[in-house]
Structure formats: structure tokens, C-alpha cells
Write a protein that holds these residues in place. Structure first.
Motif, PDB file in Angstrom:
ATOM      1  N   ALA A  25       0.833  -1.199   0.000  1.00 16.48           N
ATOM      2  CA  ALA A  25       0.000   0.000   0.000  1.00 16.48           C
ATOM      3  C   ALA A  25       0.871   1.254   0.000  1.00 16.48           C
ATOM      4  O   ALA A  25       1.966   1.262   0.555  1.00 16.48           O
ATOM      5  CB  ALA A  25      -0.913   0.006   1.225  1.00 16.48           C
ATOM      6  N   GLY A  26       0.377   2.304  -0.626  1.00 13.47           N
ATOM      7  CA  GLY A  26       1.050   3.596  -0.554  1.00 13.47           C
ATOM      8  C   GLY A  26       2.211   3.774  -1.497  1.00 13.47           C
ATOM      9  O   GLY A  26       2.926   4.774  -1.407  1.00 13.47           O
ATOM     10  N   LYS A  27       2.436   2.830  -2.413  1.00 12.32           N
ATOM     11  CA  LYS A  27       3.527   3.007  -3.367  1.00 12.32           C
ATOM     12  C   LYS A  27       3.185   4.068  -4.418  1.00 12.32           C
ATOM     13  O   LYS A  27       4.038   4.502  -5.182  1.00 12.32           O
ATOM     14  CB  LYS A  27       3.871   1.679  -4.051  1.00 12.32           C
ATOM     15  CG  LYS A  27       4.685   0.738  -3.168  1.00 12.32           C
ATOM     16  CD  LYS A  27       5.056  -0.529  -3.919  1.00 12.32           C
ATOM     17  CE  LYS A  27       6.017  -1.387  -3.115  1.00 12.32           C
ATOM     18  NZ  LYS A  27       7.359  -0.798  -3.031  1.00 12.32           N
ATOM     19  N   ALA A 307      -6.494   0.358  -4.532  1.00 11.72           N
ATOM     20  CA  ALA A 307      -6.618   1.405  -3.523  1.00 11.72           C
ATOM     21  C   ALA A 307      -8.077   1.628  -3.143  1.00 11.72           C
ATOM     22  O   ALA A 307      -8.988   1.410  -3.949  1.00 11.72           O
ATOM     23  CB  ALA A 307      -6.019   2.707  -4.048  1.00 11.72           C
ATOM     24  N   THR A 308      -8.287   2.041  -1.920  1.00  9.83           N
ATOM     25  CA  THR A 308      -9.634   2.400  -1.475  1.00  9.83           C
ATOM     26  C   THR A 308     -10.150   3.566  -2.312  1.00  9.83           C
ATOM     27  O   THR A 308      -9.442   4.554  -2.507  1.00  9.83           O
ATOM     28  CB  THR A 308      -9.612   2.807   0.012  1.00  9.83           C
ATOM     29  OG1 THR A 308      -9.107   1.709   0.784  1.00  9.83           O
ATOM     30  CG2 THR A 308     -11.005   3.171   0.494  1.00  9.83           C
ATOM     31  N   PRO A 309     -11.376   3.481  -2.821  1.00 12.84           N
ATOM     32  CA  PRO A 309     -11.902   4.565  -3.666  1.00 12.84           C
ATOM     33  C   PRO A 309     -11.913   5.908  -2.948  1.00 12.84           C
ATOM     34  O   PRO A 309     -12.159   5.981  -1.741  1.00 12.84           O
ATOM     35  CB  PRO A 309     -13.325   4.096  -3.987  1.00 12.84           C
ATOM     36  CG  PRO A 309     -13.289   2.614  -3.830  1.00 12.84           C
ATOM     37  CD  PRO A 309     -12.317   2.353  -2.725  1.00 12.84           C
ATOM     38  N   LEU A 310     -11.638   6.956  -3.704  1.00 14.48           N
ATOM     39  CA  LEU A 310     -11.697   8.326  -3.201  1.00 14.48           C
ATOM     40  C   LEU A 310     -12.893   9.022  -3.837  1.00 14.48           C
ATOM     41  O   LEU A 310     -13.244   8.739  -4.988  1.00 14.48           O
ATOM     42  CB  LEU A 310     -10.414   9.077  -3.535  1.00 14.48           C
ATOM     43  CG  LEU A 310      -9.103   8.490  -2.994  1.00 14.48           C
ATOM     44  CD1 LEU A 310      -7.914   9.249  -3.570  1.00 14.48           C
ATOM     45  CD2 LEU A 310      -9.086   8.563  -1.471  1.00 14.48           C
ATOM     46  N   TYR A 480      -2.873   5.189   4.439  1.00 11.08           N
ATOM     47  CA  TYR A 480      -3.828   4.779   5.466  1.00 11.08           C
ATOM     48  C   TYR A 480      -4.491   5.984   6.132  1.00 11.08           C
ATOM     49  O   TYR A 480      -5.669   5.937   6.506  1.00 11.08           O
ATOM     50  CB  TYR A 480      -3.140   3.891   6.502  1.00 11.08           C
ATOM     51  CG  TYR A 480      -2.801   2.518   5.972  1.00 11.08           C
ATOM     52  CD1 TYR A 480      -3.790   1.706   5.433  1.00 11.08           C
ATOM     53  CD2 TYR A 480      -1.494   2.041   5.978  1.00 11.08           C
ATOM     54  CE1 TYR A 480      -3.494   0.440   4.933  1.00 11.08           C
ATOM     55  CE2 TYR A 480      -1.179   0.785   5.474  1.00 11.08           C
ATOM     56  CZ  TYR A 480      -2.189  -0.006   4.950  1.00 11.08           C
ATOM     57  OH  TYR A 480      -1.884  -1.249   4.446  1.00 11.08           O
ATOM     58  N   ILE A 481      -3.735   7.070   6.295  1.00  8.81           N
ATOM     59  CA  ILE A 481      -4.325   8.292   6.844  1.00  8.81           C
ATOM     60  C   ILE A 481      -5.378   8.843   5.885  1.00  8.81           C
ATOM     61  O   ILE A 481      -6.475   9.245   6.298  1.00  8.81           O
ATOM     62  CB  ILE A 481      -3.232   9.345   7.118  1.00  8.81           C
ATOM     63  CG1 ILE A 481      -2.344   8.900   8.286  1.00  8.81           C
ATOM     64  CG2 ILE A 481      -3.857  10.710   7.414  1.00  8.81           C
ATOM     65  CD1 ILE A 481      -1.125   9.777   8.497  1.00  8.81           C
ATOM     66  N   ALA A 484      -8.471   6.766   6.116  1.00  3.78           N
ATOM     67  CA  ALA A 484      -9.240   7.046   7.331  1.00  3.78           C
ATOM     68  C   ALA A 484     -10.033   8.335   7.195  1.00  3.78           C
ATOM     69  O   ALA A 484     -11.206   8.410   7.597  1.00  3.78           O
ATOM     70  CB  ALA A 484      -8.287   7.138   8.526  1.00  3.78           C
ATOM     71  N   ILE A 485      -9.408   9.358   6.604  1.00  6.95           N
ATOM     72  CA  ILE A 485     -10.101  10.633   6.397  1.00  6.95           C
ATOM     73  C   ILE A 485     -11.289  10.443   5.463  1.00  6.95           C
ATOM     74  O   ILE A 485     -12.376  10.993   5.687  1.00  6.95           O
ATOM     75  CB  ILE A 485      -9.133  11.692   5.843  1.00  6.95           C
ATOM     76  CG1 ILE A 485      -8.081  12.053   6.900  1.00  6.95           C
ATOM     77  CG2 ILE A 485      -9.880  12.940   5.388  1.00  6.95           C
ATOM     78  CD1 ILE A 485      -6.987  12.953   6.385  1.00  6.95           C
ATOM     79  N   GLN A 486     -11.088   9.649   4.405  1.00 11.84           N
ATOM     80  CA  GLN A 486     -12.171   9.386   3.456  1.00 11.84           C
ATOM     81  C   GLN A 486     -13.337   8.673   4.151  1.00 11.84           C
ATOM     82  O   GLN A 486     -14.507   8.975   3.893  1.00 11.84           O
ATOM     83  CB  GLN A 486     -11.645   8.542   2.299  1.00 11.84           C
ATOM     84  CG  GLN A 486     -12.614   8.375   1.149  1.00 11.84           C
ATOM     85  CD  GLN A 486     -12.794   9.651   0.345  1.00 11.84           C
ATOM     86  OE1 GLN A 486     -11.869  10.437   0.220  1.00 11.84           O
ATOM     87  NE2 GLN A 486     -13.987   9.853  -0.188  1.00 11.84           N
TER      88      GLN A 486
END
Length: 499
Positions: A25-27, A307-310, A480-481, A484-486
Motif C-alpha cells: 500500500a502507498g507506493k 486502492a480504497t476509492p476516493l 492509510y491516513i 481514514a479521512i475518506q
């Protein structure tokens, strides 16, 4: 003849007992730029997405590189000597997870060696092979390129590998078919040329180093970004992402979603996507989700990450006087400047140099209206325009120098990737990454004295980690931050809708 004799990768013995577990994650870090408010009436709305390669290249995928080298008679003397030095730089920079094959061409092509794993032994043998090259015969670029492609296409080991061809020639093809007609598929072909007006002081090692810096810092592969409209809340009008392939999911004349296929992304490299939406008229003030953003990629370990959808949310208000985001306006200026340079190049190709120069002046005047003169991108765009304008003085200069400069510039802007163009490689650094900047300095020193020790790619990684010890976790933490905000925003929207 089949070239399926590529060497396997034999992992060096590790007695440390420590095994690195890279974060998946986060790459790639995603950022969104847009206004927070939109009026109640029907209106156009812009969203800019920014994807940045993040993390450390410590766990990068291995590279399968084929160098296709011109050894025709026009390469005799200083040109061939410079080529050999540049090749030494490449050979010394590769590591045991990488493989290298050398192909040469003159009247015909010849594979000097298969894809060989880089070890101390193979490095010495390939260097000896390159140093023994002699220049003779015609120039058959097509034959060299076809052989280079066959080396990669016939490989046994392909999974998770970064591939590339570095093709170097000093002139026009005078044997064989037109190289422009060769079908290269998905293989990136990086071309380098001395040109008819070659200055022997030019550093070919610098050009090679910039390409290599990218290949050695790939953090994700098969990067795909999808933007999806929110039904009854928005319509996708345009998506600007250069010439990357894309896929539409259409409903009649209405694009439900657009997927852009970016491929490989280098560490700290950026891809910007500008989305133009049409928001429908609404009757009351309220919040609205107007765009969903998803992206996926794979890593060198072959793992697919989704990735988690934005979600892009705006407040529909009675009247909005909120100014456009500066980041959006800067990107619009870049896109407009690149388009005007392309129009000038087409004019010059049609021998309308006066019109071409006027188009460049028009582009310069447009940038003068930009308030932020301190912005580095704007400064580089202005420098790029100045250089191109100088190369439009007469048709002869344009054909020799201006057209290659313009075409390289177009490719660089369309792909949002650094490309050497002109003589000012040190100052014209559009889309360059930190590793490219580092290799620029290393290549300059190496060209002056190839006998001096050159830092290995592992040394480069250690230096980057020492400068930023948390680089390999920052991307994952940021992701991950952001997730969490999303999630908090989604909960807030649900509470608001229930009131």
C-alpha cells in the motif's frame, strides 16, 4: 533463431537472517485539487488528480535492458569512444537483479550476448565486448530494433520484470526498411542520437544516465486510474492525461467512467490528470459527491493492489466566487503551452517558419499573464519556449536541431516523463526525478574520468534512505491516513443525509 537463452536470476546468498517485507500500500500517493463550492445552477467544474510514485526503490523489480548500438562507419572516432564510455556507465550501474543484452547494427544486426544477469564476471565480459566494437558498414536501424525486440519477446523469465530498449544511432537509416514502421508493442524504446551537427564534447553518458535512473526506480507497474461520474450529480466532459491509452465505459454519448493506463511509474515521478465535469442545476443548497476515483497497480512481487476509492465532494451553494485552485491553473498552462508548441512544430514541418515563430511568441505571452513567476514549472516552460524559438531561425537549423527538440518535447509532455532535448540538459529538467538529478552529476564526473569508482545502484539507494530514513513507510502511512479521512467523510455524509 530463438533468443530464449536468457540467463536466470540467481539470488545472492543472504546470511543476515533479515528479510525485508515491503509495503504494498502507498507506493502511489494520490492527491486531489478542486474548488470546495459550486453554484446551484448548471456549471462546469474542474478536478485535478495527482499520482506520485512513493516509497523506496530498495525493493524495486529487476530490469531487463537491451542496448541497441549503431556501429556503422559514420560512428568512427570520437562518437564510438563516447558510446563506449556511456555503455560503461550503464554496465556499472546495473545490479544482480538486472539483466543486460547488447545488440549492434550496421548493414545488419548482431546480438553480442543474451540477457545476462549482472555479476562481477558478466560486467567484465560485457565491458570487454563493448570496448572491442569497431565501426564499419551502413546504417540499418530496423534490423537492430527488430533484434532487440526479439531478445525481449523470446525471454523465458518475464514475470514482474521492467523492460526497456536503449537505441542509439548517429544518423538516418541508409539500409533496410523504415524503422518507424516497426511494431514495438508495449516495449518502451528510448532513442538517443548524436545528430549531423554532433559536438564531440556532448556527454552521451548523461543522456543514458537519465533513462537508466528511471528504469532503476520503478516503484509500481501496470498503474491504472479510473474516474467515474456520480449519477445525477455530474457528467464527464473531458479527461486530459496526455497520450496514454484509455478505456471508456459509455452510456450512449455519456461517459460513465474513464480508465487511463499509465504503466510503470518511477519513484517521485508524477502523473497529473485534469477532469472537466458538468454539474447539473440543483434547487437547494447541499453537499454532493461528484466524482469517484480508483486506482490499481502491481509491484515487483507480482501483487495487485487496489486502492480504497476516493470521492470528490463539493458544496452546492447559491453563488460561488471561489477562485480556481492554483495547481489546476498551472496544469492548464502547461497543457496549453505544450499544445501551442505542437502547433508550431506542424507549421515548421510545412515550412511556415514565420507562423511557427509567431505561435511560440503567442505561447510566451500567455505565460507572461501567469501571476506566479516563482513557480519552477512556469520557469521551465518559458525556457523551453525560448530554446525552441532559437531553433526556428531558419529551415536548416530547424531540420537539424529544432524538429528533434520539438518532437522530444511533445513526447515528454504527453507522457509527463523527462526526456533530454537540446544542449541544455542540466537546466531544462521538466519531469526529472531526484535519482535523475543525482545520475546527472555522476555521469558528468564519470565522463571526465571513467577510471574513477562509480557508486553502485545499491549505494544510491543507501544514500537516499540515509537522507530520508522513513521513505519506505511514509507512502503507506499517508495512504492509510488518507483512507481514514475518506471514511470519516463518508460517515459525515450519511449523518447529514439522515438529518
Amino acid at each position: 533463431m530463438s533468443f530464449n537463452d536468457d540467463e536466470p536470476i540467481v539470488a545472492p546468498q543472504d546470511d543476515s537472517g533479515e528479510k525485508s517485507r515491503p509495503f504494498v500500500a502507498g507506493k502511489t500517493q494520490a492527491r486531489i485539487f478542486n474548488k470546495t463550492k459550486a453554484p446551484l445552477e448548471e456549471s462546469e467544474f474542474k478536478v485535478m488528480l495527482e499520482l506520485t510514485g512513493a516509497g523506496s526503490s530498495k525493493n524495486r523489480p529487476g530490469v531487463d535492458l537491451v542496448t541497441v548500438l549503431d556501429v556503422s562507419k559514420s560512428m568512427r572516432g570520437n562518437k564510438l569512444a563516447k558510446l563506449k564510455i556511456a555503455m560503461q556507465f550503464v554496465i556499472k550501474k546495473l545490479s544482480p537483479i538486472d539483466r543486460l543484452s547488447v545488440v549492434t547494427f550496421a548493414g545488419n544486426s548482431r546480438r553480442l550476448c543474451p540477457l545476462r544477469q549482472i555479476t562481477e564476471t558478466s560486467q567484465a565480459e560485457i565491458e570487454k565486448m563493448v570496448n572491442a566494437l569497431v565501426a564499419v558498414g551502413n546504417t540499418n536501424i530496423t534490423a537492430g530494433l527488430q533484434t532487440g525486440l526479439k531478445v525481449l519477446n523470446d525471454r523465458n523469465l518475464t514475470s514482474g520484470r521492467v523492460v526497456g530498449i536503449m537505441l542509439m544511432s548517429d544518423g538516418d537509416q541508409n539500409a533496410g526498411c523504415n524503422a518507424a514502421n516497426v511494431q514495438i508493442g508495449d516495449v518502451p524504446v528510448h532513442t538517443f542520437g548524436f545528430g549531423a551537427d554532433h559536438d564531440p564534447r556532448n556527454n552521451l553518458s548523461i543522456a543514458f544516465s537519465q533513462c537508466l535512473a528511471g528504469l532503476l526506480t520503478v516503484v509500481v507497474q501496470d498503474l491504472k486510474l479510473t474516474v467515474t461520474r456520480e449519477e445525477d450529480e455530474s457528467t464527464i466532459q473531458n479527461v486530459y492525461a496526455g497520450d496514454y491509452p484509455f478505456e471508456d465505459n459509455d452510456d450512449a454519448d455519456d461517459a460513465i467512467s474513464v480508465t487511463i493506463l499509465f504503466g510503470d511509474l518511477y519513484d517521485k515521478e508524477v502523473r497529473k490528470v485534469l477532469v472537466e465535469l458538468l454539474l447539473p442545476a440543483v434547487k437547494i443548497r447541499r453537499g454532493a459527491d461528484i466524482l469517484k476515483i480508483t486506482y490499481t497497480y502491481s509491484t515487483g512481487e507480482g501483487k495487485l493492489f487496489e486502492a480504497t476509492p476516493l470521492t470528490v465532494t463539493v458544496s452546492r451553494v447559491g453563488k460561488s466566487e471561489e477562485p480556481e485552485r492554483e495547481e489546476v491553473m498551472i496544469e492548464e498552462n502547461r497543457l496549453q503551452t505544450a499544445q501551442m508548441m505542437k502547433e508550431a512544430r506542424i507549421m515548421a514541418d510545412n515550412k511556415k517558419l514565420v507562423d511557427a515563430r509567431m505561435k511560440i511568441v503567442e505561447a510566451e505571452n500567455s505565460l507572461e499573464d501567469v501571476d506566479d513567476d516563482s513557480n519552477l514549472l512556469i520557469k521551465m516552460l518559458k525556457s523551453e519556449l525560448q530554446q525552441l524559438k532559437k531553433l526556428l531561425k531558419c529551415q536548416e537549423i530547424y531540420e537539424k536541431q529544432g524538429r528533434p527538440f520539438a518532437l522530444s518535447s511533445e513526447t515528454s509532455h504527453e507522457r509527463q516523463r523527462f526526456a533530454s532535448r537540446g544542449d541544455d540538459v542540466e537546466n531544462l529538467r521538466l519531469f526529472a526525478t531526484p535519482r535523475m538529478d543525482n545520475y546527472l552529476q555522476q555521469a558528468k564526473l564519470f565522463d571526465e574520468d571513467p577510471s574513477k569508482p562509480l557508486p553502485t545502484v545499491d549505494d544510491d539507494v543507501k544514500q537516499e534512505i540515509a537522507a530520508n530514513p522513513l521513505s519506505f513507510v511514509v507512502g503507506a502511512l499517508s495512504y492509510y491516513i488518507q483512507t481514514a479521512i475518506q471514511s470519516l467523510k463518508s460517515i459525515e455524509n450519511l449523518l447529514d443525509s439522515g438529518r
